[in-house]
Design a protein around this motif. Structure first.
Motif, mmCIF file in Angstrom:
data_model
loop_
_atom_site.group_PDB
_atom_site.id
_atom_site.type_symbol
_atom_site.label_atom_id
_atom_site.label_comp_id
_atom_site.label_asym_id
_atom_site.label_seq_id
_atom_site.Cartn_x
_atom_site.Cartn_y
_atom_site.Cartn_z
ATOM 1 N N GLN A 261 76.718 -48.335 66.649
ATOM 2 C CA GLN A 261 76.433 -49.596 65.441
ATOM 3 C C GLN A 261 75.078 -49.630 65.253
ATOM 4 O O GLN A 261 74.565 -49.725 66.319
ATOM 5 C CB GLN A 261 77.399 -50.705 65.850
ATOM 6 N N ILE A 262 74.526 -49.824 63.982
ATOM 7 C CA ILE A 262 73.044 -50.034 63.882
ATOM 8 C C ILE A 262 72.955 -51.450 63.081
ATOM 9 O O ILE A 262 73.592 -51.559 62.302
ATOM 10 C CB ILE A 262 72.485 -48.939 62.850
ATOM 11 N N THR A 263 72.163 -52.244 63.741
ATOM 12 C CA THR A 263 72.218 -53.844 63.152
ATOM 13 C C THR A 263 70.611 -54.047 62.634
ATOM 14 O O THR A 263 69.822 -53.497 63.667
ATOM 15 C CB THR A 263 72.609 -54.878 64.154
ATOM 16 N N LEU A 264 70.553 -54.380 61.602
ATOM 17 C CA LEU A 264 68.946 -54.761 61.332
ATOM 18 C C LEU A 264 68.765 -56.276 60.913
ATOM 19 O O LEU A 264 69.693 -57.104 60.148
ATOM 20 C CB LEU A 264 68.950 -54.150 59.929
ATOM 21 N N LEU A 265 68.165 -56.888 61.824
ATOM 22 C CA LEU A 265 67.941 -58.462 61.796
ATOM 23 C C LEU A 265 66.654 -58.847 60.849
ATOM 24 O O LEU A 265 65.530 -58.163 61.250
ATOM 25 C CB LEU A 265 67.688 -59.006 63.202
ATOM 26 N N GLU A 266 66.909 -59.538 59.905
ATOM 27 C CA GLU A 266 65.582 -60.212 59.102
ATOM 28 C C GLU A 266 65.773 -61.465 59.075
ATOM 29 O O GLU A 266 66.753 -62.098 58.596
ATOM 30 C CB GLU A 266 65.507 -59.633 57.927
ATOM 31 N N ALA A 267 64.462 -62.087 59.493
ATOM 32 C CA ALA A 267 64.452 -63.621 59.183
ATOM 33 C C ALA A 267 64.219 -64.047 57.833
ATOM 34 O O ALA A 267 64.821 -65.113 57.713
ATOM 35 C CB ALA A 267 63.165 -64.124 59.991
ATOM 36 N N ALA A 268 63.652 -63.335 56.933
ATOM 37 C CA ALA A 268 63.849 -63.770 55.613
ATOM 38 C C ALA A 268 65.156 -63.736 54.773
ATOM 39 O O ALA A 268 66.057 -63.011 55.432
ATOM 40 C CB ALA A 268 62.663 -63.069 54.870
ATOM 41 N N ASP A 269 64.976 -63.966 53.614
ATOM 42 C CA ASP A 269 66.180 -63.876 52.868
ATOM 43 C C ASP A 269 66.606 -62.402 52.214
ATOM 44 O O ASP A 269 67.605 -62.188 51.819
ATOM 45 C CB ASP A 269 65.970 -64.643 51.506
ATOM 46 N N HIS A 270 65.432 -61.411 52.390
ATOM 47 C CA HIS A 270 65.844 -60.143 51.965
ATOM 48 C C HIS A 270 65.111 -59.268 52.689
ATOM 49 O O HIS A 270 63.816 -59.756 53.087
ATOM 50 C CB HIS A 270 65.334 -60.096 50.473
ATOM 51 N N ILE A 271 65.126 -58.072 52.592
ATOM 52 C CA ILE A 271 64.689 -57.004 53.225
ATOM 53 C C ILE A 271 63.423 -56.284 52.385
ATOM 54 O O ILE A 271 64.050 -56.361 50.986
ATOM 55 C CB ILE A 271 65.535 -55.728 53.851
ATOM 56 N N LEU A 272 62.366 -55.872 52.682
ATOM 57 C CA LEU A 272 61.522 -55.105 51.840
ATOM 58 C C LEU A 272 60.863 -56.198 50.880
ATOM 59 O O LEU A 272 60.878 -55.983 49.874
ATOM 60 C CB LEU A 272 62.031 -53.814 51.052
ATOM 61 N N ASN A 273 60.361 -57.401 51.343
ATOM 62 C CA ASN A 273 60.177 -58.287 50.658
ATOM 63 C C ASN A 273 58.799 -58.375 49.855
ATOM 64 O O ASN A 273 58.528 -58.874 48.728
ATOM 65 C CB ASN A 273 59.726 -59.759 51.341
ATOM 66 N N MET A 274 58.096 -57.132 50.043
ATOM 67 C CA MET A 274 56.788 -56.798 49.483
ATOM 68 C C MET A 274 57.128 -55.896 48.101
ATOM 69 O O MET A 274 56.159 -55.489 47.632
ATOM 70 C CB MET A 274 55.798 -56.198 50.353
ATOM 71 N N PHE A 275 58.265 -55.340 48.213
ATOM 72 C CA PHE A 275 58.838 -54.375 47.050
ATOM 73 C C PHE A 275 59.224 -55.064 45.892
ATOM 74 O O PHE A 275 59.605 -56.341 46.162
ATOM 75 C CB PHE A 275 59.908 -53.523 47.715
ATOM 76 N N ASP A 276 59.539 -54.410 44.911
ATOM 77 C CA ASP A 276 60.171 -55.138 43.473
ATOM 78 C C ASP A 276 61.614 -55.194 44.107
ATOM 79 O O ASP A 276 62.165 -54.492 44.833
ATOM 80 C CB ASP A 276 60.174 -54.050 42.599
ATOM 81 N N LYS A 277 62.269 -56.360 43.365
ATOM 82 C CA LYS A 277 63.626 -56.788 43.562
ATOM 83 C C LYS A 277 64.394 -55.710 43.626
ATOM 84 O O LYS A 277 65.409 -55.631 43.794
ATOM 85 C CB LYS A 277 63.900 -58.131 42.770
ATOM 86 N N ARG A 278 64.275 -55.100 42.467
ATOM 87 C CA ARG A 278 65.250 -53.726 42.328
ATOM 88 C C ARG A 278 65.379 -52.920 43.444
ATOM 89 O O ARG A 278 66.563 -52.507 43.589
ATOM 90 C CB ARG A 278 64.862 -52.990 40.958
ATOM 91 N N ILE A 279 64.131 -52.599 44.015
ATOM 92 C CA ILE A 279 64.124 -51.781 45.291
ATOM 93 C C ILE A 279 64.840 -52.602 46.497
ATOM 94 O O ILE A 279 65.683 -52.025 47.165
ATOM 95 C CB ILE A 279 62.836 -51.170 45.517
ATOM 96 N N THR A 280 64.627 -53.834 46.659
ATOM 97 C CA THR A 280 65.183 -54.587 47.616
ATOM 98 C C THR A 280 66.672 -54.689 47.332
ATOM 99 O O THR A 280 67.447 -54.518 48.584
ATOM 100 C CB THR A 280 64.775 -55.994 47.640
ATOM 101 N N ASP A 281 67.124 -54.853 46.317
ATOM 102 C CA ASP A 281 68.692 -55.178 46.060
ATOM 103 C C ASP A 281 69.232 -53.759 46.391
ATOM 104 O O ASP A 281 70.499 -53.473 47.118
ATOM 105 C CB ASP A 281 69.011 -55.438 44.442
ATOM 106 N N PHE A 282 68.517 -52.494 45.840
ATOM 107 C CA PHE A 282 69.167 -51.239 45.923
ATOM 108 C C PHE A 282 69.350 -51.047 47.539
ATOM 109 O O PHE A 282 70.364 -50.493 48.004
ATOM 110 C CB PHE A 282 68.328 -50.197 45.345
ATOM 111 N N ALA A 283 68.371 -51.389 48.225
ATOM 112 C CA ALA A 283 68.113 -50.991 49.679
ATOM 113 C C ALA A 283 69.411 -51.923 50.454
ATOM 114 O O ALA A 283 69.837 -51.162 51.277
ATOM 115 C CB ALA A 283 67.024 -51.311 50.320
ATOM 116 N N GLU A 284 69.532 -52.807 50.112
ATOM 117 C CA GLU A 284 70.716 -53.926 50.763
ATOM 118 C C GLU A 284 71.858 -53.126 50.609
ATOM 119 O O GLU A 284 72.881 -52.976 51.346
ATOM 120 C CB GLU A 284 70.284 -55.288 50.422
ATOM 121 N N LYS A 285 72.206 -53.003 49.354
ATOM 122 C CA LYS A 285 73.572 -52.216 49.103
ATOM 123 C C LYS A 285 73.723 -50.942 49.638
ATOM 124 O O LYS A 285 74.880 -50.668 50.039
ATOM 125 C CB LYS A 285 73.485 -52.143 47.483
#
Length: 583
Positions: A261-285
């Motif tokens: 199992q691989i778990t990614l913990l992030e304190a903010a609301d999204h990962i890759l916050n410094m990137f465009d929202k389109r990239i953030t959404d794609f990465a999470e999905k």
């Protein structure tokens, strides 16, 4: 013989007439030469060969061999400097490929280049000392060092190095936020040694989980890999680890497949916050599809030898304990102790990094420069100099400023204060006249005249566009190149300054201030898919971006040796898979 007689007659003339002005006579005899010299104030009457005095070279001490320091060394080509490099690491590491090293995609030796190899062919006198700097004495222009702790000397033989100019490029340390247990139980990913340690730990985890004496619950814990931090490094490592496990390790350890199992913990609301929202959404999905458990809003509060405790935002402060086998901590950077002590020495307390001016010079220290992750540029605000700008632009001392007068200095203003140009772009204004017109109202551009208060009103929002530069390899490399170019032209710029007008003083600055140019950023997401965000709001996600990532990173490697090795590693991985041996 005629030449010798001439030499004797010239010598006798100097002896007989010592009141003559300084005179040098050069005579050539059969390809050789004699030099006779006499001084009008000489009382000895002796003649001698004239000594040739060497001009003392300025000594430049560079602390650090990371992106900033190495870029500075590569571009410095002025032979009038003596350069001393001090670093506990005698090589440059291509850090963007560290996540690939953790999983055997690329070998560690392929991304490093010895510093001595980088500087040996330069026309500049560069020497290297494998040591760590533990103190900077700005008053006496010294840096105090000790041998590398890994050496046989155990750091006991301390020594001091004098400098005329000091370039601090020692990077930063992982930021633990003083979380209990992080230093003792977590792996970091800042150095090549960190990547090698993680690689061994991953293989060890699979080997331990294969022992017949373990329970299924214990196997599940050992094969639970936790990544703390949803930035580019954490995301890329999680993606690399997922590919390593599913493409290679499950074939060698088939019984372990159901326990990984691989778990990614992030304190903010999204990962890759410094990137465009389109990239953030794609990465999470994509991570969700791949089975990587992304826990957003989860802040780590404690790490023990077998559990990591998190507090989920909006859950009433409830603490959750998560069993793990290995943790990789990638949550940003913190201040190096040496930098922290130096900042206290020069009065820069309560800061996370050394404050420099726009020419990368440490504030309050004219001969010390800082660049890379250990420093931040303290861009001067327009409103701090608004009166001086107005006075400099008001050439007829009328007390008002016309559009024509302002346009004569606008280039210098935009160069000195880049936030002015950014503000114009954000407001979609064509030129400065549109900005002045907003403050004056419905008046023709040619008739605009502003007093000092109206001028302040026109530029009151300009400073809101100021932003700190990201702590990335791209920024550090550009800073190193910029500073080297300044050192290369130091003497010339003293005579012919090329920078903007000094609004609070007379004359011009020696150099143009540093300006960062963003060339885009990548986020490898595994499965031969990469997200690319390039200038001009251009976003690309998929395999085409992965090949772009390959080509860009291969071109940025520091030598042809490392390029060949990395490309060979990538080819080997395509053909034979990743290396899963524990070395």
């Amino acid at each position: 013989m005629n030449g010798l007689s001439l030499f004797k007659r010239a010598s006798r003339a100097f002896d007989d007439y010592p009141t003559l002005a300084k005179l040098i006579v050069v005579c050539t005899v059969s390809g050789g030469g004699y030099v006779a010299y006499a001084d009008a104030n000489s009382t000895s009457g002796a003649h001698a060969i004239a000594p040739v005095s060497e001009i003392r070279k300025k000594k430049v001490v560079v602390v650090g061999t990371g992106w900033a320091g190495t870029s500075f060394l590569k571009k410095l080509n002025n032979p009038s400097y003596d350069v001393q490099v001090i670093s506990p690491r005698n090589y440059f590491a291509f850090t963007p490929l560290l996540p690939s090293v953790t999983c055997g995609t690329v070998e560690a030796r392929s991304i490093v280049e010895p510093i001595r190899s980088i500087v040996r062919k330069k026309g500049v006198n560069v020497s290297y000392c494998e040591a760590e700097c533990f103190k900077i004495d700005a008053d006496n222009k010294k840096v105090y060092c000790r041998p590398n702790p890994d050496s046989s000397m155990n750091g006991k033989e301390e020594f001091a190095v004098d400098y005329d100019y000091l370039v601090i490029a020692m990077g930063a340390r992982p930021n633990t936020f003083n979380t209990p247990g992080v230093v003792e139980h977590c792996n970091f990913l800042k150095e090549v040694e960190d990547a090698q340690r993680i690689r061994r730990s991953v293989i060890d985890s699979f080997e331990k989980a294969s022992l017949p004496t373990l329970s299924d619950e214990e196997r599940k814990r050992i094969l639970h890999f936790v990544v703390v931090g949803g930035g580019p490094t954490g995301v890329e490592f999680a993606a690399e680890l997922h590919d390593f496990v599913n493409d290679d390790l499950v074939k060698l350890y088939p019984a372990a497949k159901d326990f990984v199992q691989i778990t990614l913990l992030e304190a903010a609301d999204h990962i890759l916050n410094m990137f465009d929202k389109r990239i953030t959404d794609f990465a999470e999905k994509k991570f969700h599809r791949d089975g990587i458990d992304v826990k957003l809003g989860s802040m780590v509060v404690k790490v023990s030898d077998k559990e990591i405790s998190t507090k989920v935002r909006g859950n009433g402060g409830e603490i959750n304990a998560i069993p793990y086998g290995m943790v990789v901590w990638s949550t940003g950077i913190g201040t190096h102790p040496v930098i922290r002590n130096f900042m206290q020495q020069i009065g820069q307390t309560n800061r996370r990094a050394l404050a420099t001016d726009e020419w990368l010079r440490v504030e309050g220290c004219n001969s010390i420069y800082a660049l890379g992750d250990c420093a931040t540029i303290n861009q001067r605000k327009v409103m701090e100099d608004i009166a001086a700008i107005f006075k400099k632009a008001d050439k007829d001392n009328s007390g008002t400023l016309t559009v024509k007068e302002f346009q004569e200095v606008i280039d210098d203003i935009c160069e000195r204060y880049p936030q002015v140009e950014l503000h114009l772009k954000s407001k979609k204004m064509r030129d400065i006249a549109d900005l002045l017109k907003m403050a004056k109202g419905d008046v023709a551009k040619e008739a605009i005249e502003l007093n000092i208060e109206e001028f302040k009103k026109a530029l009151s929002e300009v400073d809101s566009q100021m932003k700190n530069l990201p702590a990335t390899a791209q920024v550090a490399a550009q800073q190193g190149t910029y500073l080297a170019n300044c050192f290369n032209r130091m003497e010339e710029a003293e005579k012919n300054p090329e920078g903007p007008i000094r609004f609070r003083e007379e004359g011009r600055h020696r150099f143009r201030p540093f300006r960062y140019k963003h060339f885009g950023q990548f986020a490898p997401l595994g499965g031969e898919q990469t997200a690319a965000q390039l200038p001009g709001d251009w976003v690309s996600i998929g395999q085409s971006s992965q090949w772009l990532w390959y080509s860009v990173y291969a071109s940025k490697l520091v030598s042809w040796r490392t390029r060949v090795l990395v490309i060979t590693d990538w080819t080997r991985r395509f053909v034979f898979g990743r290396d899963s041996s524990r070395i």
